[in-house]
Design a protein around this motif. Structure first.
Motif, PDB file in Angstrom:
ATOM      1  N   MET A  57       0.836  -1.191   0.000  1.00  0.00           N
ATOM      2  CA  MET A  57       0.000   0.000   0.000  1.00  0.00           C
ATOM      3  C   MET A  57       0.874   1.245   0.000  1.00  0.00           C
ATOM      4  N   SER A  58       0.520   2.222  -0.837  1.00  0.00           N
ATOM      5  CA  SER A  58       1.182   3.521  -0.793  1.00  0.00           C
ATOM      6  C   SER A  58       0.141   4.559  -0.415  1.00  0.00           C
ATOM      7  N   HIS A  59       0.452   5.357   0.564  1.00  0.00           N
ATOM      8  CA  HIS A  59      -0.423   6.470   0.955  1.00  0.00           C
ATOM      9  C   HIS A  59       0.163   7.751   0.383  1.00  0.00           C
ATOM     10  N   MET A  60      -0.623   8.485  -0.379  1.00  0.00           N
ATOM     11  CA  MET A  60      -0.114   9.738  -0.921  1.00  0.00           C
ATOM     12  C   MET A  60      -0.957  10.912  -0.443  1.00  0.00           C
ATOM     13  N   ARG A  61      -0.276  11.923   0.090  1.00  0.00           N
ATOM     14  CA  ARG A  61      -0.949  13.147   0.535  1.00  0.00           C
ATOM     15  C   ARG A  61      -0.536  14.254  -0.424  1.00  0.00           C
ATOM     16  N   GLN A  71       1.114   8.482   6.796  1.00  0.00           N
ATOM     17  CA  GLN A  71      -0.010   7.551   6.962  1.00  0.00           C
ATOM     18  C   GLN A  71      -1.297   8.374   6.979  1.00  0.00           C
ATOM     19  N   ILE A  72      -2.246   8.001   6.140  1.00  0.00           N
ATOM     20  CA  ILE A  72      -3.536   8.690   6.090  1.00  0.00           C
ATOM     21  C   ILE A  72      -4.357   8.277   7.318  1.00  0.00           C
ATOM     22  N   PRO A  73      -5.021   9.223   7.970  1.00  0.00           N
ATOM     23  CA  PRO A  73      -5.870   8.819   9.099  1.00  0.00           C
ATOM     24  C   PRO A  73      -6.993   7.886   8.634  1.00  0.00           C
ATOM     25  N   LYS A  74      -7.468   7.067   9.538  1.00  0.00           N
ATOM     26  CA  LYS A  74      -8.530   6.109   9.197  1.00  0.00           C
ATOM     27  C   LYS A  74      -9.767   6.836   8.656  1.00  0.00           C
ATOM     28  N   GLY A  75     -10.396   6.220   7.661  1.00  0.00           N
ATOM     29  CA  GLY A  75     -11.630   6.794   7.119  1.00  0.00           C
ATOM     30  C   GLY A  75     -11.433   8.058   6.310  1.00  0.00           C
ATOM     31  N   GLN A  76     -10.218   8.326   5.829  1.00  0.00           N
ATOM     32  CA  GLN A  76      -9.993   9.611   5.148  1.00  0.00           C
ATOM     33  C   GLN A  76      -9.368   9.493   3.759  1.00  0.00           C
ATOM     34  N   ALA A  77      -9.505   8.335   3.128  1.00  0.00           N
ATOM     35  CA  ALA A  77      -9.008   8.230   1.746  1.00  0.00           C
ATOM     36  C   ALA A  77     -10.022   8.896   0.825  1.00  0.00           C
ATOM     37  N   TYR A  95      -9.787   2.641   5.519  1.00  0.00           N
ATOM     38  CA  TYR A  95      -9.621   4.052   5.128  1.00  0.00           C
ATOM     39  C   TYR A  95     -10.813   4.625   4.372  1.00  0.00           C
ATOM     40  N   GLY A  96     -11.865   3.807   4.151  1.00  0.00           N
ATOM     41  CA  GLY A  96     -13.005   4.264   3.360  1.00  0.00           C
ATOM     42  C   GLY A  96     -14.001   5.108   4.142  1.00  0.00           C
ATOM     43  N   HIS A  97     -14.882   5.755   3.386  1.00  0.00           N
ATOM     44  CA  HIS A  97     -16.012   6.515   3.942  1.00  0.00           C
ATOM     45  C   HIS A  97     -17.019   6.643   2.802  1.00  0.00           C
ATOM     46  N   PRO A  98     -18.238   7.063   3.063  1.00  0.00           N
ATOM     47  CA  PRO A  98     -19.247   7.040   1.990  1.00  0.00           C
ATOM     48  C   PRO A  98     -18.874   7.864   0.758  1.00  0.00           C
ATOM     49  N   GLY A  99     -17.979   8.830   0.875  1.00  0.00           N
ATOM     50  CA  GLY A  99     -17.647   9.682  -0.263  1.00  0.00           C
ATOM     51  C   GLY A  99     -16.436   9.230  -1.059  1.00  0.00           C
ATOM     52  N   VAL A 100     -15.865   8.093  -0.722  1.00  0.00           N
ATOM     53  CA  VAL A 100     -14.617   7.655  -1.363  1.00  0.00           C
ATOM     54  C   VAL A 100     -14.869   7.134  -2.783  1.00  0.00           C
ATOM     55  N   LYS A 101     -13.862   7.270  -3.649  1.00  0.00           N
ATOM     56  CA  LYS A 101     -13.937   6.738  -5.008  1.00  0.00           C
ATOM     57  C   LYS A 101     -12.893   5.632  -5.179  1.00  0.00           C
ATOM     58  N   VAL A 102     -13.183   4.719  -6.094  1.00  0.00           N
ATOM     59  CA  VAL A 102     -12.259   3.598  -6.320  1.00  0.00           C
ATOM     60  C   VAL A 102     -12.083   3.353  -7.816  1.00  0.00           C
ATOM     61  N   ILE A 103     -10.846   3.123  -8.235  1.00  0.00           N
ATOM     62  CA  ILE A 103     -10.585   2.539  -9.554  1.00  0.00           C
ATOM     63  C   ILE A 103      -9.913   1.210  -9.276  1.00  0.00           C
ATOM     64  N   SER A 104     -10.515   0.133  -9.770  1.00  0.00           N
ATOM     65  CA  SER A 104      -9.929  -1.170  -9.474  1.00  0.00           C
ATOM     66  C   SER A 104      -9.666  -1.975 -10.734  1.00  0.00           C
ATOM     67  N   ASN A 105      -8.512  -2.615 -10.740  1.00  0.00           N
ATOM     68  CA  ASN A 105      -8.199  -3.625 -11.748  1.00  0.00           C
ATOM     69  C   ASN A 105      -9.115  -4.815 -11.450  1.00  0.00           C
ATOM     70  N   THR A 106      -9.548  -5.538 -12.478  1.00  0.00           N
ATOM     71  CA  THR A 106     -10.434  -6.676 -12.208  1.00  0.00           C
ATOM     72  C   THR A 106      -9.694  -8.010 -12.193  1.00  0.00           C
ATOM     73  N   ARG A 107      -8.416  -7.987 -12.489  1.00  0.00           N
ATOM     74  CA  ARG A 107      -7.671  -9.253 -12.522  1.00  0.00           C
ATOM     75  C   ARG A 107      -7.266  -9.644 -11.094  1.00  0.00           C
TER      76      ARG A 107
END
Lengths: 205, 644
Positions: A57-61, A71-77, A95-107
């Motif tokens: 995992m890489s956390h980028m601010r 390190q990103i605080p919990k629930g703040q990605a 690190y998720g919350h209702p407003g988070v977005k995701v791009i995921s590889n399907t493999r």
């Protein structure tokens, strides 16, 4: 600083995957690109032992102002880029919350417990539904298969960078990407990476 | 050429902490750098080695950390600036020499850079080097961000030359392996000349011989140097304060915890009532500066990783200063507000701070958290650590495990540090039964091998990597041979320091700077020492098992070298030797067959079990093409075809 602005400051990006997928390289490329635009970047990475088949995992601010914690605080990605789909879910848990977005590889890359039959890997349909239920917006792309067309699954990481650029959540442009590639990978390797970047962007509707 | 050396003064770059440290060394005009690889420290030496020829430096991967410090010390004695770099465990290895070095003192500036690993992200202990600063009675400085990682190192050299002694510059994983923005300074263009002066009076610190005697005299001198450092620390620009004049709570922190503490104050929305004193100089503490800040508040929260090192030193000072500053309440590890094990993060610090302020800190939306936790539990199967696809260690432990099981005398394996440490897990068929420090597998085995006198009749095996063999495996092997211990030492020779990124070692024909070097041959060394030696390729398990079994039956010290290059090594990575395939008509994983030997037991990540077809399959994306699964398939269903 140029004209680029952030939708949120700091913008918290997590890039996740499995050791060997080029996670760290993707975060460095993005970090360099955004740093070139004048943003203050902090990246926290887990590698070392974790690269041996474990989750990486890489956390980028990304901020117009100061340096933030690696390190990103919990629930703040704000955005999770996942090179492997169950890793997206694992990250959302912490690190998720209702407003988070995701791009995921399907493999999928099976954890060793799945290979041995001790645990089950969910179906891609189920996984997509689960991730959609935990995010504001989610994109699923088959970056690995597309990368195989370019001759090596490793290009999946750069396709995800291209896809991220296309979503427009961050000021990432093709020219900036090319500049970083030329500087870090050299002239010979830049064209194929640009191609991967473009292919990733095309997969986002 | 990289930005590391080419980057101009004033340029702003994104650097990993270890790159910032390497740049700091260049800007400080360091001539000699030595170290032994260990996460999270390795990139410092690697980066310097890459630019060493342009920068007129000598850089080496030493055989072990004690020798690295000795090599760096020689440069200092000859008037040059030097650094020695290692992970925390390395300081343990080097500590004998270090205790003497701090008495003899140094000449050219010399800085010891240990990188600690709070939370043991890439370690099997989370011990810390800070304790050594107190033990060695030397100044300790710690960078609070990436810019400081560069700037403070340069300053540490000035300090070392001012007090003529070693300075410790400690980093942690979240600085060394994190990246941040750094503004570059100037790299001086100098041509330092080395000359060792020893003809002066024995007590002359510049012209005399460099020795640690007379001990009491030099110990007193050393303590004076430490006092001088403390005085300099009072004015250090790396001790900073941000916050109100009289904070309700004063947070005192250092190193990577600085970034967590700053964020925690933000998370608690408490900028107007909480002050942050960030210390760059953490041993000895600058008394006057501490007194000034203790006066401003009654409540102090100490945030650090891992043990209460600063906290304890602060409490001693606070007690001495009590008549001047009054009685204080300390929060931290002793009070239970901050955990005393593992690494910190912004949430842990925010929770501690909120508690002291009488607030609550709820990081995540509760409803979301519950839902996400459930989903992750059911749909995100745990990803246990395992050997990489094509890893020779999986093959080696397959043979070791099978032979010991067939031997049926409760034989066991003593292990040490490397990727092969993971062999205590199912990926190594749970073969390792002891696991400690570098080289310890063979040392412990040497002891077990002498317990026949007391009735121990179990076969004793040790494993050791090729780099570890030179680091500390050789003395253990010598011990076993000299004392006629009954052991079989397996050297897992994968041609490099695999775990940390293929750094060179004395067994390879190249050094850190890329120069051709004499490669020391491990089998020849072991034979010369008097062991019975065999060499095999673990990707041929039948032959390997025959050889291992034969050695196991013999008395005395036997060495079996299992030689096969690491799957991730630059010469092998991405190149498949074999194209693997499964003949579905032959595979009998179910239906009275092998019961999925390849996926259930061998567990290579390149294999999958197809639930519908009821056969094994190859994951083309993951498979490294080593061919090992074909060798173990009992029905011959897995086949390999040489890639042209």
């Amino acid at each position: 600083m140029g004209t680029a602005t952030l939708t949120k400051d700091p913008y918290n990006l997590i890039i996740t995957g499995v050791g060997g997928q080029g996670n760290v390289l993707a975060s460095r490329v993005l970090g360099n690109l955004l740093s070139d635009k004048g943003f203050s970047i902090t990246i926290g990475e887990t590698f070392g032992a974790s690269q041996r088949g474990g989750s990486v995992m890489s956390h980028m601010r990304i901020s117009a102002g100061e340096s933030w914690s690696p390190q990103i605080p919990k629930g703040q990605a704000d955005m999770v880029v996942a090179l492997e789909p169950i890793e997206a879910l694992r990250v959302l848990h912490t690190y998720g919350h209702p407003g988070v977005k995701v791009i995921s590889n399907t493999r999928s890359i099976y954890p060793v417990g799945v290979i041995s039959g001790d645990s089950k890997y969910p179906s891609m349909d189920e996984l997509q539904k689960t991730i959609e239920g935990l995010t504001e917006q989610a994109w699923f792309i088959n970056a690995t298969d597309a990368a195989m067309e370019l001759g090596n699954p490793i290009f999946g990481n750069i396709m995800m960078v291209g896809a991220l650029a296309k979503t427009g959540v961050l000021p990432i442009d093709r020219d900036g990407f090319e500049k970083v590639m030329l500087r870090t990978m050299g002239e010979k390797k830049t064209p194929v990476n640009l191609k991967a970047f473009d292919m990733g962007a095309e997969m986002i509707n | 050429m990289s930005q590391l050396y080419e980057g101009k003064k004033g340029e702003k770059v994104l650097f990993m902490g270890n790159q910032a440290i390497a740049r700091g060394a260049l800007e400080a005009g360091v001539s000699v750098a030595a170290g032994y690889p260990g996460t999270p420290s390795s990139e410092i030496i690697e980066n310097l080695a890459d630019v060493s020829k342009d920068a007129n430096m000598y850089v080496e991967w030493s055989t072990n950390e004690k020798i690295a410090v000795e090599v760096a010390a020689a440069a200092s004695f000859a008037g040059l600036r030097s650094i020695c770099v290692m992970k925390q465990n390395g300081v343990n290895v080097a500590s004998d020499f270090l205790l003497h070095l701090v008495l003899s003192g140094t000449r050219g500036g010399m800085v010891l850079i240990p990188c600690d690993d709070p939370g043991a992200l890439s370690s099997i202990n989370e011990g810390e080097a800070r304790q050594f600063a107190r033990l060695l009675e030397i100044p300790l400085v710690e960078a609070g961000d990436f810019q400081e990682a560069k700037d403070m190192l340069k300053w540490a050299f000035e300090l070392s030359e001012e007090i003529q002694n070693l300075v410790m510059f400690r980093s942690v994983t979240r600085l060394s392996h994190a990246s941040g923005s750094v503004e570059l300074g100037e790299i001086p263009q100098t041509e330092p000349k080395a000359q060792f002066n020893y003809k002066g009076f024995i007590l002359d610190p510049v012209e005399g011989p460099v020795v640690s005697v007379p001990v009491e005299y030099r110990h007193g001198l050393q303590q004076e140097k430490l006092k001088k450092a403390e005085a300099l620390f009072e004015e250090s620009p790396f001790n900073t304060y941000a916050g109100p004049e009289n904070p309700e709570v004063l947070v005192i922190t250092s190193s990577g915890a600085t970034l967590y503490s700053r964020e925690a104050i933000h998370l608690c929305n408490a900028k107007d009532k909480v002050g942050l004193l960030k210390l760059g100089t953490t041993f000895p503490l600058p008394t006057k500066l501490i007194a000034k800040h203790l006066k401003t508040t009654d409540k102090i929260l100490v945030v650090e990783e891992v043990l209460p090192f600063m906290e304890e030193n602060l409490k001693v000072l606070a007690q001495e200063l009590a008549p001047e500053v009054g009685q204080k309440t300390f929060y931290g590890k002793r009070s239970g507000n901050i955990p005393q094990t593992g690494e910190l993060n912004p949430d842990l610090v925010a929770a501690a701070l909120a508690g002291i302020l009488g607030q609550t800190y709820a990081p995540q939306d509760q409803e979301y958290q519950t839902k996400a936790a459930q989903q992750a539990f059911f749909n995100a199967p745990v990803r246990d650590l395992t050997f990489c696809p094509g890893c020779p260690h999986r093959a080696s432990f397959w043979s070791i495990h099978n032979v010991l099981a067939a031997d049926n005398r409760d034989g066991f394996v003593c292990g040490d540090i490397g990727c092969y440490s993971m062999a205590f897990l199912p990926c190594g068929f749970s073969s390792l039964k002891t696991l400690h420090a570098m080289g310890s597998g063979t040392g412990v085995a040497s002891g077990f091998g002498k317990l026949g006198q007391f009735g121990l009749d179990q076969p004793v095996v040790s494993v050791c990597g090729d780099s570890t063999f030179f680091h500390s495996g050789m003395p253990a092997l010598v011990n076993a041979i000299h004392h006629k211990s009954d052991i079989t030492m397996v050297i897992l020779d994968n041609s490099g320091t695999g775990m940390t990124g293929f750094q060179s070692h004395p067994g390879l024909p190249v050094d850190a700077q890329g120069n051709e070097s004499p490669a020391l041959d491990i089998p020849t060394i072991c034979r010369a020492l008097g062991a019975t030696v065999e060499v095999c390729d673990p990707f041929y398990p039948h032959k390997t098992q025959q050889t291992f079994h034969k050695l196991l039956e013999m008395p005395g010290v036997k060495v079996l070298i299992m030689r096969q290059i690491c799957a991730l090594s630059p010469e092998k990575k991405g190149k498949k030797q074999y194209e693997m395939s499964v003949d579905e008509t032959i595979c009998m994983g179910e239906n009275c067959g092998c019961n999925k030997l390849c996926t259930r037991v061998f567990r290579c990540p390149g294999l999958r079990w197809d639930e519908e077809k009821k056969t094994a399959t190859i994951d083309e994306v993951i498979c490294a093409g080593c061919g090992m699964c074909a060798a173990i398939c009992p029905s011959g269903a897995i086949t390999r075809k040489e890639v042209a």
